[in-house]
Design an enzyme around this catalytic site. Structure first.
Site: not given
Length: 455
Positions: A58, A60, A138
Site C-alpha cells: 500500500d 499512502d 509520528d
C-alpha cells in the site's frame, strides 16, 4: 515554493527507488493531483519500506488539496471519510488509496481542531503546508515524502539518517505526542518489532507511565490496532515487547502475565509469523482464540464446578470471555462467532465418535479447530489425548485406511469407557467416592469424556 531550512532532498534513484516500484493506482493518483495544480507525494511507511528493500503493498498519498478538492478531481471514484481525521479514499479499479491533506499544528479549539483535557486530539482537520505536515507525523522514519515525477525524497525530520541507523524516533516531545494519540505507543512497539529498529531513549522512556492512556481509545479502534499487531509478521518479538512496556495489559487485561510466555502462545506466534512470511493469510480470530484460551478454560471450570454440563459450560464461558474482552477491543460479531466455534470444537475433536468424524471434517471451522488442537498438542497439552496426530494422519490416508482408523477409534473409545466404569465401580465399593451432587458427578465425567454429557 518556500521550504523549511531543515529540508534535505535526496535522489531516490541513488537509494534504489524508482517510480515503477509504486502501484499503478498511486502513480495515476499523483499524476491527476499534480495535473490539477496541487502537490502530491507518497508518504510514510511506503517510502520507509522501499528504502529498507521491502515490498510495500500500500502507498499512502499526501497532498495540499483539501478533501473537497480531491473529490472534485476524482468524482465518483472518490469518497470522503472520517470525522476525527478526514481524508479521501480514491479508488483505482479494485484498489483503494488513502489521500490525506497536509495537516497543521493545533493552535486553538475550533470546529476543525479539538483536543481533550488530557491533550488527546479528538478532531484533526486543520489544513497546512508540507513542512507543517511533516512536523505532525509520528516518527521521523515515517516522515519522508517521495515525489515520483521529480524523483526526489523530501526529508524534514532527519528520517533518512534514522532509517540508516535503524532507529525509531518520535518527532517532537514524546510524552506530548503520545497524549495527542496514545495509539502511537502501540505503533512504536509494532514498528520496532517489524523493522528490527531500536526505539530511542527519549521515545521509549515515557511509554510505561503513559500506557494507561489507551483506556481513552475506543474499543473499535483498539480492535483494529490489535489486528495490525497480530498480522505484522513479527509477533514473536512483539508480544514480549508489548508486555514489557505495559501496553498488552491494557489491550487484554484479563489474561495472566505468564500466559504470554507459555509454550502455546510462542508456538502460535511463530506459526502466525511463518504463514505471513510465506504470503499466506491469517485470521485474527485464530490468535484471539489462542490468547484468550487459558481464561476461557478457567471460566469453564467455574461453570463445571457449579454443576453445569460440559458443552453448556464451554459456551457460557466463551460468551463471558468475549463480552468482557469486547469492552477493551470491540470484537466484531462474526469474529467472536469464529472464536467460539474453534473453542467448542476442541472436546469434539479430542474425543470424537467414529460416526461423527465425517461430519466434523465437513464443518466450516474444522480446519481452524484442528489447527488449534494440533498447536495445543505440540505445546504439550495432554488433554488433546494425542488426537491432533490422529486427525493429521486421518486426513492424509486413503478412504480404506480411514475406515480402518474409524474402527480402531471406536474400539479405543469403548475400552476407555469400560475402564472408566470399572474405576468408578471400584471407588464406589471402597467408599471413596466424592460427596458431590449428581450434577457435579456428571460434570466431572464430562471433562474426561464430553460424549457422556450427551447420553
Amino acid at each position: 515554493m518556500p521550504v523549511s531550512s531543515s529540508l534535505r532532498t535526496y535522489q531516490a534513484a541513488h537509494y534504489g527507488i524508482h517510480p515503477n516500484q509504486l502501484s499503478e493506482g498511486a502513480l495515476a493518483t499523483i499524476h491527476s493531483l499534480v495535473s490539477a495544480g496541487f502537490q502530491a507525494f507518497v508518504v510514510g511507511g511506503g517510502v520507509r519500506d522501499l528504502l529498507l528493500g521491502l515490498h510495500p503493498k500500500d502507498f499512502d498519498i499526501a497532498t495540499n488539496a483539501t478533501p473537497e478538492q480531491i473529490k472534485r478531481i476524482f468524482g465518483r471514484h472518490c469518497q470522503i471519510i472520517g470525522r476525527r481525521f478526514q481524508l479521501a479514499h480514491v479508488y483505482h479499479g479494485r484498489h483503494l488509496l488513502e489521500v490525506a491533506t497536509f495537516r497543521a499544528p493545533h493552535q486553538e479549539q475550533s470546529s476543525h481542531s479539538q483536543t481533550s483535557a488530557h491533550g488527546m486530539i479528538v478532531r484533526d482537520n486543520v489544513w497546512g503546508t508540507i513542512e507543517q505536515d511533516a512536523s505532525r507525523r509520528d516518527f521521523s522514519a515515517n516522515a519522508l515524502y517521495y515525489q515520483p515525477q521529480t524523483g526526489l525524497i523530501w526529508d524534514f525530520a532527519n528520517g533518512m539518517s534514522d532509517i540508516e541507523q535503524k532507529t525509531l524516533r518520535m518527532i517532537g516531545d514524546a510524552p506530548t505526542r503520545y497524549r495527542e494519540d496514545p495509539v502511537r505507543m502501540l505503533r512504536a512497539a509494532r514498528f520496532a518489532a517489524k523493522l528490527g529498529f531500536s526505539i530511542d531513549d527519549a521515545s521509549l522512556a515515557p511509554i510505561p507511565s503513559l500506557a494507561y492512556l489507551l483506556k481513552a481509545i475506543s474499543p473499535h479502534r483498539l480492535y483494529d490496532e490489535s489486528h495490525k499487531l497480530f498480522c505484522c509478521g513479527h509477533l514473536q518479538q512483539l508480544l514480549p515487547l508489548l508486555q514489557n512496556l505495559g501496553l498488552l495489559q491494557h489491550l487484554f487485561p484479563f489474561i495472566d502475565e505468564g500466559w504470554v510466555h507459555s509454550t502455546l502462545i510462542q508456538i502460535a506466534a511463530k506459526n502466525t509469523d511463518d504463514r505471513l512470511q510465506q504470503g499466506k493469510s491469517v485470521n485474527p480470530a485464530f490468535f484471539y482464540a489462542i490468547l484468550l484460551w487459558q481464561w476461557q478454560q478457567q471460566l469453564t471450570q467455574l461453570e463445571l464446578a457449579k454443576g453445569e454440563d460440559l458443552f453448556p459450560a464451554l459456551q457460557n464461558a466463551g460468551i463471558k470471555v468475549l463480552n468482557l474482552q469486547a469492552q477493551h477491543t470491540a470484537i466484531p460479531r462474526f469474529v467472536g462467532q469464529t472464536i467460539r466455534e474453534i473453542w467448542d470444537l476442541q472436546p469434539r475433536l479430542a474425543q470424537p465418535k467414529a460416526r461423527i468424524v465425517p461430519k466434523l471434517i465437513s464443518q466450516p471451522r474444522f480446519r481452524a479447530g484442528f489447527d488449534f488442537l494440533w498447536l495445543r498438542e505440540q505445546a504439550g497439552d495432554d488433554s488433546t489425548l494425542g488426537m491432533g496426530s490422529w486427525w493429521e494422519h486421518y486426513q492424509q490416508v486413503s478412504v480404506d485406511e480411514q475406515e480402518h482408523l474409524l474402527k480402531l477409534l471406536d474400539r479405543r473409545k469403548a475400552k476407555a469407557v469400560a475402564q472408566e466404569k470399572a474405576t468408578k465401580k471400584s471407588h464406589s465399593k471402597k467408599g471413596k467416592a466424592k460427596k458431590t451432587s449428581p450434577k457435579q458427578d456428571i460434570a466431572t465425567d464430562a471433562v474426561l469424556n464430553p460424549d457422556i454429557s450427551k447420553s
